[in-house]
Design an enzyme around this catalytic site. Structure first.
Site, PDB file in Angstrom:
ATOM      1  N   ASN A  28      46.733  51.407  31.854  1.00 27.84           N
ATOM      2  CA  ASN A  28      47.853  51.671  32.754  1.00 27.84           C
ATOM      3  C   ASN A  28      48.607  52.915  32.267  1.00 27.84           C
ATOM      4  OD1 ASN A  28      49.597  50.634  34.904  1.00 27.84           O
ATOM      5  ND2 ASN A  28      51.094  50.141  33.301  1.00 27.84           N
ATOM      6  N   ASP A  43      58.021  52.651  42.258  1.00 26.54           N
ATOM      7  CA  ASP A  43      59.377  52.843  42.761  1.00 26.54           C
ATOM      8  C   ASP A  43      59.548  54.316  43.100  1.00 26.54           C
ATOM      9  OD1 ASP A  43      59.710  53.794  40.120  1.00 26.54           O
ATOM     10  OD2 ASP A  43      61.026  52.134  39.525  1.00 26.54           O
ATOM     11  N   GLU A  65      53.533  49.844  39.232  1.00 25.54           N
ATOM     12  CA  GLU A  65      54.978  49.869  38.952  1.00 25.54           C
ATOM     13  C   GLU A  65      55.700  50.756  39.957  1.00 25.54           C
ATOM     14  OE1 GLU A  65      55.774  50.793  34.808  1.00 25.54           O
ATOM     15  OE2 GLU A  65      54.057  49.625  34.116  1.00 25.54           O
ATOM     16  N   GLU A  79      49.992  53.554  28.548  1.00 28.13           N
ATOM     17  CA  GLU A  79      50.564  54.873  28.260  1.00 28.13           C
ATOM     18  C   GLU A  79      50.006  55.499  26.980  1.00 28.13           C
ATOM     19  OE1 GLU A  79      54.809  54.220  28.484  1.00 28.13           O
ATOM     20  OE2 GLU A  79      54.673  53.412  30.500  1.00 28.13           O
ATOM     21  N   HIS A  82      55.797  55.605  39.330  1.00 26.90           N
ATOM     22  CA  HIS A  82      57.243  55.870  39.257  1.00 26.90           C
ATOM     23  C   HIS A  82      57.477  57.243  39.874  1.00 26.90           C
ATOM     24  CE1 HIS A  82      58.168  52.314  36.970  1.00 26.90           C
ATOM     25  NE2 HIS A  82      57.206  52.604  36.111  1.00 26.90           N
TER      26      HIS A  82
HETATM   27  O1  G2I Z   1      60.262  52.565  31.852  1.00 25.90           O
HETATM   28  C1  G2I Z   1      59.800  52.045  33.062  1.00 25.90           C
HETATM   29  C2  G2I Z   1      58.489  51.320  32.895  1.00 25.90           C
HETATM   30  C3  G2I Z   1      57.406  52.295  32.481  1.00 25.90           C
HETATM   31  N1  G2I Z   1      56.130  51.635  32.334  1.00 25.90           N
HETATM   32  C4  G2I Z   1      56.114  50.475  31.502  1.00 25.90           C
HETATM   33  C5  G2I Z   1      57.186  49.508  31.886  1.00 25.90           C
HETATM   34  O2  G2I Z   1      57.195  48.408  31.019  1.00 25.90           O
HETATM   35  C6  G2I Z   1      58.555  50.158  31.892  1.00 25.90           C
HETATM   36  O3  G2I Z   1      59.499  49.160  32.273  1.00 25.90           O
HETATM   37  C7  G2I Z   1      60.750  49.270  31.689  1.00 25.90           C
HETATM   38  C8  G2I Z   1      61.619  48.146  32.194  1.00 25.90           C
HETATM   39  O4  G2I Z   1      61.777  48.282  33.579  1.00 25.90           O
HETATM   40  C9  G2I Z   1      62.994  48.202  31.531  1.00 25.90           C
HETATM   41  O5  G2I Z   1      63.750  47.040  31.887  1.00 25.90           O
HETATM   42  O6  G2I Z   1      60.633  49.210  30.307  1.00 25.90           O
HETATM   43  C10 G2I Z   1      61.880  49.390  29.641  1.00 25.90           C
HETATM   44  C11 G2I Z   1      61.645  49.429  28.149  1.00 25.90           C
HETATM   45  O7  G2I Z   1      60.969  50.551  27.760  1.00 25.90           O
HETATM   46  C12 G2I Z   1      62.833  48.261  30.027  1.00 25.90           C
HETATM   47  O8  G2I Z   1      64.080  48.488  29.462  1.00 25.90           O
HETATM   48  C13 G2I Z   1      64.498  47.552  28.526  1.00 25.90           C
HETATM   49  C14 G2I Z   1      65.616  48.160  27.728  1.00 25.90           C
HETATM   50  O9  G2I Z   1      65.107  49.270  27.019  1.00 25.90           O
HETATM   51  C15 G2I Z   1      66.164  47.173  26.769  1.00 25.90           C
HETATM   52  O10 G2I Z   1      67.285  47.727  26.130  1.00 25.90           O
HETATM   53  C16 G2I Z   1      66.516  45.891  27.490  1.00 25.90           C
HETATM   54  O11 G2I Z   1      66.907  44.910  26.558  1.00 25.90           O
HETATM   55  O12 G2I Z   1      64.930  46.372  29.187  1.00 25.90           O
HETATM   56  C17 G2I Z   1      65.322  45.381  28.292  1.00 25.90           C
HETATM   57  C18 G2I Z   1      65.626  44.106  29.062  1.00 25.90           C
HETATM   58  O13 G2I Z   1      66.578  44.375  30.052  1.00 25.90           O
END
Ligand code: G2I
Length: 667
Positions: free
Chosen positions: A210, A277, A275, A169, A246
């Protein structure tokens, strides 16, 4: 123009009352109850047969604690990405203090289940601890190198770990570099450095850049395209480009996804959907499920159509664990399994697009054509029929037979996997009726075809009655190289088994020779010379080998072929903004009657406009004229065939004109 989308990584929100209400109201809708896919061929088997991976992003907690989650994870997928466990905040929360527990858990699961791991992600502005963000330039570069060297190095000899998101990003939506702490401290050099450090730590892993909202051709994806091209020109080891995927049904599908993948592939990189969805606006309805399923189908089809697309990773697989509702409060249900692990139409769509026939397919094949009989003897007959079609493919046919010319009932006498069947053991001088019906792999059967009546020949004596003479053929669809003939059918006491097609040169003289056969009353002849006359006759055969007289002849003269083909061009402004625009697609069509091997499109560029990116063509600009020649892979066009190219232009911000006056010429 691509609709604006909300950034996919807004701060995570608490589970709101609104979200809970939406979930409850969904559970009240019985129409959405899904059935388990017990008998469907797993996605990983189907994907492997197509040379692709199909993966999911794994969350560590359910992977450790829920058998239902683990079962789907290992049965359906052959690739895993850690949703969070390999990110910087999880692996190196403070300087040189490492935690590999989640990362190891995922890699171990993948090894045990013969799955590839995609490492996600090394250098990102999000989920990076504060201690990194506050460093000065020299210390920050060192911290980045140490982090990459240690984390990539840990799994470098593990064959499961096959690829890494090295930078994630790095662009803003308008194509400029994201104003992250990385960029603001180190400038764009951090990108090339990150790739070089990763290559040094694992020479075999595919190294990816990515991003999100780069699925279609737009300012952001074009900036990415230009960066990848320029990095590779400088021997920076960028091997792969990840399109996050996404998607959201309210913004429409990026219909140029395949084309966008193809232009990156032409740079020599692997591409992948990293990724995927497809979120919908709550509440969930079956109509929205259907739209969502189509989006999944489209993504799989795009990847299948581009050889360089290695595969698709879905961002999770169950709605029980998805980042979407936490980030977009009135959106969700983005994944192919519901929160009870039942499959949704999206699962069926992915399975089907990968060539499967999941067991909740209820669509029956079309009814086969009426069988025609040939090779009738005193004890057997060969039947042929026009094939059925089906959404998941026809797996075979049942052959049904009834005694006599009427009455009695049809019973199955055999099966066939092709559109033909030979029945044997019949009685001489006896009539039978035959029908066929088609099956698909899910067990759906079509209606039975109309019946054909067959009368076996008398044992010994033999049928000697020839069919009646067919009608004079009529010609249609005459081109410079072919013609279609149709004629009135012959009749025969034991049925016509087929026709011989005879051809003589010129409008008179010469002799007729057989050029083909047909089991129907039409035939297409090909390979003719342009501007040339031919005469055609047909004659009928019956199953006993009796041949009718030849029909009267029809004379056909092919059209002029021409030599050089002509071409036409249309161009569309795909998106524009203050300061620039993208022309995409520019569609070049061969309007001539023979193949062309190259083309040239010219157009006018208003003054002050400058070319800043191009794909699928070779464009030069001189004065106010742009000249686009085909790339080495898209110059050859058959008559009627089209190809496309595109380009991006910068312009003064006060100017809203675009390139115009497109003309096409060959060569
Ligand atoms: O935002 C969607 C994705 C966009 N591209 C990069 C990916 O890495 C990103 O994935 C998401 C995860 O699916 C989330 O699960 O990235 C987020 C973080 O920016 C993830 O969220 C985090 C929460 O922000 C935290 O508070 C939490 O502790 O997930 C963590 C684990 O559940």
């Amino acid at each position: 123009m691509t609709p604006p989308r909300v950034s996919v990584h807004r701060a995570r929100r608490r589970f709101t009352a609104l979200t809970v209400l939406a979930l409850v109201s969904t559970f009240a809708l019985p129409v959405l109850s899904a059935s388990p896919a017990a008998a469907a061929t797993p996605l990983r088997t189907l994907a492997a047969a197509k040379g692709k991976f199909i993966g999911f992003a794994a969350a560590t907690s359910p992977l450790a604690n829920e058998a239902a989650y683990r079962t789907i994870a290992q049965t359906e997928f052959n690739q895993i990405t850690a949703e969070n466990a390999m990110k910087w905040d999880a692996t190196e929360p403070s300087d040189n203090s490492w935690n590999f527990s989640g990362a190891d858990q995922i890699v171990n699961f993948a090894v045990a289940n013969n799955q590839a791991v995609h490492g996600h992600t090394l250098v990102w502005h999000s989920q990076t601890p504060g201690w990194v963000q506050g460093l000065g330039a020299t210390a920050m570069r060192t911290a980045m190198q140490d982090h990459i060297t240690t984390l990539v190095g840990r799994y470098a000899s593990n064959t499961a770990l096959q690829s890494w998101d090295v930078v994630n990003e790095v662009f803003e939506e308008n194509g400029s570099f994201r104003s992250s702490f990385w960029y603001n401290t180190l400038g764009q050099s951090f990108i090339a450095d990150a790739f070089r450090y990763a290559r040094a730590a694992d020479p075999d892993a595919k190294l990816c850049i990515n991003d999100y909202n780069v699925e279609g051709i737009n300012a952001k994806s074009t900036a990415m395209y230009n960066l990848v091209q320029s990095l590779r020109a400088q021997n920076v080891p960028v091997d792969c480009v990840g399109f996050q995927g996404h998607l959201a049904t309210q913004y429409g599908f990026p219909s140029d996804l395949q084309q966008n993948m193809a232009r990156f592939a032409a740079l020599g990189v692997q591409v992948r959907v990293t990724e995927l969805d497809v979120r919908i606006l709550t509440p969930r309805t079956s109509a929205k499920d259907t739209v969502q399923a189509q989006y999944y189908t489209n993504v799989v089809n795009a990847c299948l159509a581009v050889t360089a697309c290695a595969g698709i990773t879905i961002w999770g697989f169950t709605d029980k664990y998805s980042w979407v509702p936490d980030t977009f409060p009135s959106e969700g249900f983005a994944l192919p399994y519901d929160s009870s692990y039942a499959v949704k139409p999206a699962y069926t769509a992915i399975n089907t697009a990968l060539g499967g026939s999941p067991n909740n397919d209820t669509q029956a094949p079309t009814t086969p054509g009426t069988p025609t009989a040939s090779g009738v003897t005193s004890s057997g007959v060969t039947l042929s029929w026009t094939a059925s079609t089906d959404n998941v493919g026809v797996s075979g046919y049942d052959i049904l037979r009834a005694p006599g010319t009427s009455g009695g009932s049809f019973t199955q006498v055999g099966t066939s996997t092709s559109a033909t069947f030979s029945d044997t053991g019949l009685s001489a001088n006896t009539s039978y009726r035959y029908q066929v019906r088609a099956r698909d792999a899910a067990g759906n059967t079509s209606a039975a075809s109309s019946a054909v009546t067959v009368t076996t020949t008398g044992g010994g004596t033999g049928d000697t009655q020839a069919p009646s003479t067919p009608g004079t053929p009529t010609a249609s669809g005459v081109t410079s190289s072919g013609v279609t003939l149709s004629w009135t059918a012959s009749t025969d006491n034991v049925g016509v088994s087929g026709y011989d097609i005879l051809r003589a040169p010129g409008t008179s003289g010469g002799s007729f020779a057989q050029v083909g056969t047909s089991t129907t009353t039409s035939f297409s002849d090909t390979g003719l010379s342009a501007s040339t006359s031919y005469r055609y006759q047909v004659r009928a055969r019956d199953a006993a080998g009796n041949v009718s007289a030849a029909s009267s002849a029809v004379t056909v003269t092919t059209t002029g072929g021409g030599t050089g083909g002509g071409c036409s061009v249309t161009a569309a402004v795909q998106t524009q903004w203050s300061g620039g625009y993208v022309i995409q697609p520019v569609t070049v069509t061969n309007t001539g009657t023979s193949a062309i091997s190259s083309w040239t499109v010219t157009f006018t560029l208003p003054s002050g406009h400058a070319l800043v990116g191009q794909w699928n063509g070779v464009i030069t600009v001189s004065g106010g004229t742009g000249t686009a020649k085909n790339a080495n892979y898209n110059g050859a066009l058959a008559p009627g065939q089209s190809t496309t190219f595109g380009f991006q232009v910068s312009r003064p911000s006060s100017d809203n004109s675009t390139a115009s006056g497109f003309t096409c010429a060959t060569p």
